[in-house]
Design an enzyme around this catalytic site. Structure first.
Site, PDB file in Angstrom:
ATOM      1  N   ASP A 402       0.834  -1.192   0.000  1.00 46.46           N
ATOM      2  CA  ASP A 402       0.000   0.000   0.000  1.00 46.46           C
ATOM      3  C   ASP A 402       0.879   1.257   0.000  1.00 46.46           C
ATOM      4  O   ASP A 402       2.064   1.213   0.335  1.00 46.46           O
ATOM      5  CB  ASP A 402      -0.907  -0.016   1.228  1.00 46.46           C
ATOM      6  CG  ASP A 402      -2.196   0.758   1.024  1.00 46.46           C
ATOM      7  OD1 ASP A 402      -2.339   1.412  -0.028  1.00 46.46           O
ATOM      8  OD2 ASP A 402      -3.076   0.699   1.913  1.00 46.46           O
ATOM      9  N   GLU A 405       3.064   6.779  -2.436  1.00 50.32           N
ATOM     10  CA  GLU A 405       2.908   8.025  -3.194  1.00 50.32           C
ATOM     11  C   GLU A 405       3.280   9.251  -2.354  1.00 50.32           C
ATOM     12  O   GLU A 405       3.719  10.264  -2.892  1.00 50.32           O
ATOM     13  CB  GLU A 405       1.450   8.202  -3.675  1.00 50.32           C
ATOM     14  CG  GLU A 405       0.857   6.986  -4.353  1.00 50.32           C
ATOM     15  CD  GLU A 405       0.133   6.079  -3.373  1.00 50.32           C
ATOM     16  OE1 GLU A 405      -0.329   5.013  -3.801  1.00 50.32           O
ATOM     17  OE2 GLU A 405       0.044   6.433  -2.173  1.00 50.32           O
ATOM     18  N   ASP A 469      -8.742   3.631  -4.041  1.00 50.83           N
ATOM     19  CA  ASP A 469      -9.899   3.824  -3.162  1.00 50.83           C
ATOM     20  C   ASP A 469     -11.091   4.486  -3.849  1.00 50.83           C
ATOM     21  O   ASP A 469     -11.283   5.711  -3.755  1.00 50.83           O
ATOM     22  CB  ASP A 469      -9.486   4.685  -1.962  1.00 50.83           C
ATOM     23  CG  ASP A 469      -8.301   4.105  -1.209  1.00 50.83           C
ATOM     24  OD1 ASP A 469      -8.020   2.909  -1.377  1.00 50.83           O
ATOM     25  OD2 ASP A 469      -7.670   4.852  -0.437  1.00 50.83           O
TER      26      ASP A 469
END
Length: 733
Positions: A402, A405, A469
């Site tokens: 995950d 960024e 998401d």
């Protein structure tokens, strides 16, 4: 900003220089790393470049250069030619393909160097010595009706014309112009692609600032791009991934249905066991169970230890799950919170990104006082990977990598001296490569896989990726598909999304429609944020839809494995935009609400609660034959003509799933899981007329890079004849 007067030198085998006092000079270096690929690098000041740099594969093509100084110089690589008009005051670049057809060019005032004198360090009182920040600019011409696609996993309009796109990885969900996976590469409907070889922030103004151009700008003193000639979209992807890296092939088990604990939900061993028992009771095939962040103690992310209060015997529990045939995935990220026991350990060893004053970089944008692992430090990679190896030894098969960024780019330094601005995007490559290396080293080639959110050029070598998401709405479901189609046009072969959406709780109708879409995607995962995604909490009818489509996907395994191998060989994604399969059908270039799974199955997800769906059936190569019809997978009596739009209404047990005319699709309805090795039950679905010999490669589900055998399907008297060791059942649609 001010734009300098530009003079040029062209550097091929020799340099042609034009010089002037009090003017900037841009040197143009022209190369060809592969056939049909020409690179142009514009250099203002020839400074040392610290990187990081994308790793490119050079293939030493046969080249030809002709022309004279001060006139036109032709540079040819395969079918692609670049003609440079080097006459005084007449500079121009024109690219042509087969039969001399123009694909793009640099026309008047399309190359330049721009000085920004509005920066913090720019003070007019410094006079002659005033500092500025420089940008390189190159504008490539667009033709009438030309359409641009790609630039990463972008959730806005599929056609990029009219958009300004910034290549900068950001954590922005799926409902904005931000993107987790930014790829400085686009494909044109005119039969070429453009790859900008810059790992930092790249700006693309696609027919926005100038209505006839794609403006490309980069911060710094150089700009390098490659024109990649197809002329078909598939050939462009083949040549682009030959340059930047091929997608790896995931393990067969990864195509099964994945279930997660969801993100912020509370769970323990009893919760997980209850979920799994519910799937067994309802005969829903499940292949992977994923533990999201709370498998670790809350707010100690990451310490890579199961929370003993919740899982007192984690090793034993994972063993029991694997005895049930499940594969195990756990959530991780590259951040270490201050509360983690690993914080002090990594800090003392120098394993984290540092500030320019020598202190470790910390902030609170996710976890309190968190730091970032510096993957440019080989020892940091070894340290980080060591904790992952312990988890693999416990039974973990996959890591959900995950984030990646939220990476700082101001006032920080890396172990290897990399440029922090360029590392903002490139960090995702190093992070995912480190984790992928652990799985490959411990489990073997194509035995484990990632489930990654962030990516850059080259990250296609570390599948699988997922969309991040989305909200739990039909609109978000559609934006996910747009993102996946754009992403696939960047050379990424395998992609998933959160079935039911991530933010919010789906309605029963949305859950069922998204389950259909998800289980006809490359990879399929049930995941949410604050609510679970087990189907029965939305109604037992949801369980039925999930079961039926999970079993349908398993039956597609021979077909999926064959075309997954094609993704590795040629860079063609498993989920495909319609124009990728039908570049001659001009209608196909506007379509972003349907896709192809492999070359032969058209999938049109239903984005409405009541079941109404509009879809387009392309013109196939068998068009004109009275027997050439598209056939519904669910009702073989429903036939469709190519080149037409259709409107249908579907209940939750079907959707438009069509078999292409001339297709031979290998399936096996007797498989219990995607990794099931049995060949008994192999069946070929034939939608004739078959116009040419079709090779069906049967891939070993235990070694997904390996073809066990090939069946040759040959047309004969309106039917087909199959040759090979295994003779399957043949079903004519």
């Amino acid at each position: 900003m001010t734009t300098s007067l530009i003079c040029f030198s062209v550097d091929l085998n020799e340099t042609v220089e034009i010089r002037s006092i009090l003017a900037s000079t841009i040197t143009t270096r022209i190369t060809s790393p592969a056939k049909d690929v020409i690179g142009v690098k514009f250099v203002h000041w020839d400074l040392e470049e610290h990187g990081p740099h994308f790793h490119l594969h050079h293939h030493n093509p046969k080249l030809s250069i002709s022309g004279k100084k001060g006139e036109t110089i032709d540079f040819c690589s395969g079918s692609l030619k670049l003609s440079v008009n080097a006459a005084p005051n007449e500079l121009g670049f024109e690219y042509t393909g087969l039969n001399g057809v123009k694909v793009t060019s640099h026309s008047y005032r399309s190359i330049g160097y721009v000085r920004d004198q509005t920066t913090d360090k720019s003070r007019h009182s410094d006079g002659l010595y005033m500092e500025s920040e420089g940008y390189m600019l190159a504008a490539l011409d667009l033709g009438v009706g030309e359409k641009i696609y790609g630039l990463g996993e972008r959730f806005g309009p599929f056609i990029k014309n009219g958009q300004s796109v910034v290549i900068s990885n950001e954590d922005g969900g799926t409902s904005s112009e931000l993107a987790y996976k930014n790829i400085p590469f686009y494909i044109s409907s005119k039969g070429y692609g453009v790859f900008v070889n810059d790992s930092g922030k790249v700006n693309f103004e696609v027919q926005s600032e100038r209505t006839t151009r794609v403006n490309i700008s980069t911060l710094g003193e150089t700009l390098e791009y490659f024109v990649i000639y197809g002329p078909t979209p598939k050939e462009i992807l083949n040549k682009y991934t030959a340059l930047t890296g091929r997608p790896a092939v995931p393990p067969s088990w990864s195509y099964n249905l994945w279930l997660t604990t969801s993100f912020t939900t509370s769970y323990d061993e009893k919760t997980v066991t209850g979920f799994l028992d519910g799937f067994k009771k309802r005969d829903i095939p499940l292949g992977v169970f994923h533990f999201d962040c709370f498998w670790m103690k809350a707010f100690q992310w990451c310490d890579f230890k199961f929370d003993e209060d919740v899982f007192p015997d984690a090793a034993g529990y994972l063993k029991r799950l694997k005895e049930q045939g499940l594969k195990i995935c756990v959530w991780i990220n590259s951040y270490i919170g201050q509360a983690s026991p690993l914080f002090e350990e990594g800090k003392k060893a120098g394993y984290f990104i540092k500030r320019t004053d020598g202190q470790v970089f910390q902030w609170d944008n996710w976890q309190a006082g968190m730091v970032l692992v510096d993957f440019t430090n080989p020892k940091a990679c070894e340290w980080y990977g060591g904790y992952l190896r312990k988890l693999v030894d416990m039974g973990v098969d996959s890591f959900k990598t995950d984030f990646g960024e939220r990476v700082p780019f101001k006032d920080v330094v890396y172990h290897d001296g990399s440029d922090p601005v360029k590392m903002h995007n490139y960090y995702s490559f190093l992070y995912n490569r480190c984790v992928n290396d652990v799985l490959t080293d411990t489990l073997g080639k194509s035995k484990g896989c990632l489930f990654a959110r962030s990516a850059t050029v080259g990250s296609q070598q570390f599948p699988v990726h997922w969309s991040g998401d989305p909200e739990s709405t039909f609109e978000a479901m559609a934006e996910c598909l747009r993102g996946g189609l754009s992403f696939g046009l960047g050379g990424f072969g395998f992609w998933a999304h959160d079935i039911g959406g991530f933010e919010g709780t789906p309605t029963a109708a949305l859950y069922k429609r998204w389950a259909q879409f998800g289980l006809l995607s490359s990879h399929s995962r049930l995941h949410g944020s604050a609510s679970y995604r087990v189907p029965w909490i939305y109604g037992e009818d949801c369980s039925k839809v999930l079961r039926d489509f999970a079993k349908l996907k398993i039956s597609f395994t021979p077909y999926i494995l064959q075309h997954a191998l094609e993704a590795h060989r040629k860079g063609i994604p498993l989920m495909r935009a319609t124009f990728l399969e039908f570049p001659e059908d001009l209608n196909a270039y506007n379509i972003d609400t349907q896709f192809f799974l492999g070359p032969d199955l058209l999938v049109a997800p239903v984005f409405t609660e009541e079941g109404t769906v509009n879809f387009y059936v392309p013109l196939s190569e068998t068009h004109g034959s009275s027997n050439a019809k598209w056939v519904s997978w669910f009702d073989h009596k429903k036939l469709y003509e190519g080149g037409k739009w259709y409107t249908e209404k579907h209940d939750f047990d079907t959707l438009p799933l069509l078999v292409r005319p001339g297709a031979v699709v290998a399936i096996n309805r007797q498989l219990n899981a995607a990794q099931d090795p049995k060949e008994e039950g192999l069946e070929l679905l034939v939608n004739g007329p078959v116009l040419r010999t079709v090779a069906i490669e049967l891939v070993d589900p235990d070694q997904t890079y390996t073809v066990k055998r090939t069946l040759q399907v040959e047309p004969t008297d309106g039917e087909v004849r199959v040759s090979g060791i295994v003779l399957p059942k043949i079903t004519y649609l």
